[in-house]
Design an enzyme around this catalytic site. Structure first.
Site, short mmCIF file in Angstrom:
data_model
loop_
_atom_site.label_atom_id
_atom_site.label_comp_id
_atom_site.label_asym_id
_atom_site.label_seq_id
_atom_site.Cartn_x
_atom_site.Cartn_y
_atom_site.Cartn_z
N ASP A 182 -9.98 -3.81 -5.71
CA ASP A 182 -9.43 -3.01 -4.60
C ASP A 182 -10.16 -1.68 -4.56
OD1 ASP A 182 -7.93 -1.46 -2.84
OD2 ASP A 182 -6.03 -2.36 -3.46
N HIS B 157 -7.96 -4.99 -0.87
CA HIS B 157 -6.76 -4.23 -0.54
C HIS B 157 -5.92 -5.05 0.43
CE1 HIS B 157 -4.45 -0.52 -0.60
NE2 HIS B 157 -4.28 -0.63 0.70
N SER C 119 0.83 -1.19 0.00
CA SER C 119 0.00 0.00 0.00
C SER C 119 0.87 1.26 0.00
CB SER C 119 -0.97 -0.04 1.19
OG SER C 119 -1.98 0.92 1.07
#
Length: 319
Positions: free
Chosen positions: A267, A296, A141
């Site tokens: 996502d 995610h 991320s």
């Protein structure tokens, strides 16, 4: 490179983005990883804590692991990768960004998506040990965006750095910010903001010349946080200026080492721009895999070893 066709097939119950994302963030546990903490003193007077875990036999290979927003080196998406790589003969250096190791950092600034100077400090520290011939980076991320930006914005990378894996990368920060502010992600945004404000609160007294109580009270959204704090503390004009300059998308065409990006198509944190198809097709070093599922950082798979973790190991073994 051509786009990689993904082979990821999640359990039937984990196909929904919300389920895979929440389960992986709140329910998953990883055991059997023994971490040893080491502090890296930075040139600006601050520090970064890193947590090492080691292969059973001495290794000349290490993977540097970068967590996401308000994460740390103990999150299962970090320890899961560390465990798998340790079991396969690779040491792991799990980075806690400034203020994320359980102890407040010393300066008004902290960490952000584009703070590649901190990643560079960690890599330089590892290189000075003269122990590892092969270094890999895996970012998750926020950490994925940082890893990609680090690789693309530098004309020359260390020879020991062999490859990068970026998972659930918000490489276009403005689009990712807009996605996170969408009503469907409201519960995530509220949770992130609460953590960020809790961490910022002690700085009000320590750095009263830089931020006021009125400034703090004006923070109602994540964009407000980036406007009031992230941008001002790190040399940007405002949130939009931060998003523009810290996004890795503009640097992907310049990446000169093998790099794998894994962004799932469901996502909810990513915008269309985060799926860098054009850049992957034009850069022979860039591999883009877009599984249909995974949410995610939610690539749930058999044996509590996530798909992105297996892919990361396969990818570096092929280098």
């Amino acid at each position: 490179m051509p786009i990689i066709e993904s082979t990821y097939k999640p359990p039937f119950w984990a196909k929904k983005s919300f389920v895979s994302t929440v389960f992986s963030g709140l329910a998953r546990t990883v055991s059997g990883v023994l971490q040893t903490r080491e502090r890296i003193e930075l040139d600006d007077g601050d520090f970064i804590d890193v947590d090492w875990s080691y292969a059973e036999s001495p290794s000349d290979k290490v993977i540097v692991l970068l967590h996401g927003l308000e994460g740390n080196a103990q999150r299962p998406y970090i320890t899961g990768t560390a465990k798998l790589f340790n079991e396969n003969g690779v040491d792991a250096c799990a980075v806690n960004f400034r203020g994320c190791s359980g102890e407040p950092n010393r300066l008004f600034r902290s960490y952000h998506s584009g703070a590649t100077e901190d990643l560079e400090a960690v890599i330089d520290y590892i290189l000075k040990q003269d122990k590892y011939s092969d270094i890999y980076i895996k970012g998750i991320s926020l950490g994925a965006n940082m890893a990609l930006k680090y690789a693309g914005e530098r004309e020359q990378l260390p020879k020991a750095l062999k490859g990068i894996v970026a998972v659930s990368s918000p490489c276009y920060l403005k689009g990712a910010s807009d996605a996170l502010m969408h009503i469907k992600n409201r519960h995530y945004a509220i949770r992130f903001l609460a953590h960020l404000k809790d961490k910022l609160k002690p700085k009000l007294e320590q750095f009263s010349q830089d931020i006021s109580t009125a400034d703090f009270n004006a923070i109602k959204t994540l964009v407000d946080f980036d406007d009031v704090y992230t941008s001002k503390a790190h040399g940007f004009k405002d949130a939009l200026d931060y998003y523009e300059h810290a996004s890795s998308l503009q640097y992907l065409s310049s990446i000169a080492i093998p790099t794998l990006i894994i962004n799932s198509l469901n996502d909810s944190f990513l915008s269309a721009e985060c799926y860098s198809v054009k850049e992957a097709k034009q850069n022979p070093n860039l591999y883009l895999e877009m599984p249909k599922y995974g949410g995610h950082v939610g690539f749930i798979d058999k044996g509590n070893i996530y798909y992105n973790e297996r892919r990361a190991l396969d990818f570096v073994n092929q280098l």
